[in-house]
Design an enzyme around this catalytic site. Structure first.
Site, PDB file in Angstrom:
ATOM      1  N   GLY A 175       0.624  -1.056  -0.216  1.00 24.05           N
ATOM      2  CA  GLY A 175       0.158  -0.019  -0.027  1.00 24.05           C
ATOM      3  C   GLY A 175       0.758   1.312   0.062  1.00 24.05           C
ATOM      4  CD  GLU A 230      -1.746   6.176  -5.181  1.00 24.01           C
ATOM      5  OE1 GLU A 230      -2.796   6.099  -5.865  1.00 24.01           O
ATOM      6  OE2 GLU A 230      -1.675   7.055  -4.107  1.00 24.01           O
ATOM      7  CG  ASP A 289       5.043  12.962  -4.266  1.00 24.69           C
ATOM      8  OD1 ASP A 289       3.758  13.291  -3.756  1.00 24.69           O
ATOM      9  OD2 ASP A 289       5.935  12.501  -3.249  1.00 24.69           O
ATOM     10  CE  LYS A 320       5.420  14.972  -0.583  1.00 21.76           C
ATOM     11  NZ  LYS A 320       5.676  13.485  -0.658  1.00 21.76           N
TER      12      LYS A 320
END
Lengths: 414, 414
Positions: free
Chosen positions: B182, B185, B196, B200
């Site tokens: 988990g 994705e 991602d 940031k």
């Protein structure tokens, strides 16, 4: 324009002047106000300073000048710092300090006066030098219960231990080197006996759990007894020895707090905090482990933390910041002997086999450690977790049976 | 009592409700006000939730209710999050978000509206999950010039690289494991291609240096090309490969910013940031290196950061917090090809000796690396620092000479 006074022109004090001057423009922007140094209190004279005309030897000049709104205390020590800070707060001046001794001994009292007078008493620089830690802990606290804080809080002892671990230097040689490099004082007691780390964990504990913890309430052990033998066994076990200050919230709302050398696993995020660096682990129920790392001391890091607090005061004139804790209550700090820990134990004995037999009777199953070049008269082991009172009793039994307990170092589950 | 609305009831959104409920008493104390969830916006229904009566499918309910003072946006994505947040700010509601895509794409625009309307737009949870980073950077900035920020900002890729380094798992196997656990994705592109991490570092760069940096302006390379061969050579060199987002202030007030795998020395404080953890290094002129470490994602850490922002908004109703940056200007973000770096290069060639000769002609002296079980057709080396444009030209020359450049990984001096 906001007028300030600086008490003390030593290392940190002159750093504060330097940072205020060097970052004048950005500070003006951030504080939304010019910060003007009106007085610098020092017994000495500094005729060559660009601020030579601001020096005074009289605290009265400062306390009686109502235009001074913020006072920076960077003298260190309790006297006269405590009296000065108390008078400033009572006169309605905000105070910023880097003085960990003052905050650890008198924090609750001074915070109470600050609250009553609706002024600020800020001390970000008192723990971790330039590492932001006081505010982030407060931030962590907002929507999170802090469960535990553990840190390498003293750069001098961490430097010494690093030299012992990396270069197999003896404690004494490493101490002398630290003194030569200016990391340790000529009288190194406050560092090597754990007193400095103790003050800092007291401040963090007070902040995180809301009640003042005094250094006298904290069982404190320094690093003077750590030998290269212990360092070698720690390596065999898969860890390193670090001087740790730790506080844990217990189920009944009391706390366990201690300062002592601990054997921590190499995987711990604190294990790689080396040299003069500090590392502080904050364990929260929602955030999990958060670690802050950086130089815990030094002129400019500490001064920049002081100045950040000054800016915060300047931005919040007439409005109180969040920081507060109440005074201690009885039975709040638990006896460290009630805590549960595993222990690394090193024994010397003429008859090691007999020592092993005795130890196994006392401690049950233990983990034997074997190091290279060990003397035939030495044996080391790690116990299972048990109550420290029980552990100490068993160690006494070992001693009474004629075996020498050369080291007993707590295992830190960090 | 302060009434709030929560947009979205997914992982973070339900975590926010959970944290607000579980810490009700301490939040009441800290916010000096009860925080009351009036609406939760979600397309789905949650009949078993204790807040079932607060759910709405209509944003109009929220935007038209003037009693709602704070809106929490935890939907993720740009649409409709951007429109919703913009409308809320324009209506004079403060907004707290965990949405890094939103802040990276629209931060300057939204901060401008918040400023004009004298409300807050806070986003501590958008970077580093539960690690306090936005406020501490701001704190560092107060009396200190930030020179550089470098971080491991994506937990998924860090988990994959850790598995490759520790367990010699292939990239593909590690990705599948991350998906099973988990951490990744089903469509892992945003993580493994660096998107991602890019968002940031854009947010941190904007905050630290005061001008918005957009993800499209940042050269971004993911970790899909990293092989176990590279991992092995990194180890020989004395380092590890990590996906790093880095921004540096340049002398002319422009910035260099990049997201790419970097070979960093094992001594770096970022080298031991493993698994799904994040680590962020902030380099200041006064503080030196300060590192923040913790879980960069997860329901409760992220939710607790969101709630801390909500409390901050509640305490500052009608008063603006500090956060602000202006829009981008031209020539502010420099071409990454202008930066200087050393490079790790792995070559495959039928005639390795010829490749070496050619490489030494092109790059001058290089550091050859030798790994166990290397194919006779492979050779790896590390160049001296040189301009990246120059480096890339030389790599092209190698390719044109018939040699295969299997990897080229930047060396990070972190």
């Amino acid at each position: 324009m906001i007028e300030i006074a600086i008490l003390g022109h030593g290392v940190v004090g002159s750093g504060v002047v330097e940072v205020l001057s060097a970052h004048k423009d950005s500070i003006l922007k951030r504080a939304q106000n010019e910060i003007y140094i009106k007085y610098i209190l020092d017994r000495r004279e500094f005729p060559d300073s660009p601020f030579a005309d601001r020096f005074t030897k009289s605290f009265d000049d400062i306390i009686n000048d109502d235009s001074v709104k913020i006072v920076v205390e960077v003298m260190g020590g309790l006297n006269p710092a405590f009296e000065f800070v108390k008078q400033c707060l009572e006169k309605g001046k905000s105070v910023v300090t880097s003085n960990k001794e003052l905050v650890a001994a008198k924090g609750a009292e001074l915070l109470k006066i600050a609250k009553d007078k609706n002024v600020n008493f800020l001390f970000e620089a008192s723990v971790g030098g330039g590492i932001p830690i006081i505010r982030p802990i407060h931030q962590c606290l907002a929507a999170n219960d802090v469960i535990e804080i553990a840190g390498i809080l003293n750069g001098t002892t961490n430097f010494i231990l690093t030299k012992m671990i990396r270069d197999q230097m003896s404690f004494q040689d490493a101490l002398v080197l630290a003194q030569e490099l200016g990391y340790a004082e000529r009288n190194p007691e406050a560092d090597i006996e754990g007193g400095d780390a103790c003050r800092k964990i007291c401040i963090l504990a007070s902040l995180a759990f809301g009640k003042h913890v005094y250094p006298e309430q904290v069982y404190t052990e320094g690093i003077t007894q750590i030998s290269l033998n212990d360092i070698a066994y720690a390596d065999v076990w898969g860890g390193v020895i670090k001087l740790i200050g730790r506080v844990k919230m217990m189920e009944n709302q009391g706390i366990q707090i201690i300062v002592c050398p601990m054997l921590i696993p190499k995987e711990s995020q604190l294990a790689n905090v080396d040299d003069v660096f500090n590392g502080i682990l904050v364990r929260g129920d929602a955030t999990g482990d958060v670690v802050f790392y950086g130089k815990g001391a030094g002129k400019l890091p500490t001064a920049s933390a002081v100045v950040a607090d000054v800016i915060d005061c300047a931005k919040h004139m007439g409005a109180r910041k969040y920081l507060f804790w109440s005074d201690s209550v009885s039975n709040y700090v638990h006896d460290y002997l009630d805590d549960t820990t595993s222990m690394f134990v090193r024994i010397t004995a003429d008859d090691v086999a007999a020592a092993k037999t005795k130890a196994e009777v006392l401690f049950g199953e233990v983990e034997s450690l074997v190091r290279k070049n060990a003397s035939a008269k030495e044996w080391a082991f790690v116990t299972k977790p048990m109550q420290e009172r029980d552990l100490q009793r068993k160690l006494d039994d070992l001693r009474k049976s004629g075996f020498t307990v050369a080291s007993a170092i707590r295992i830190g589950d960090l």
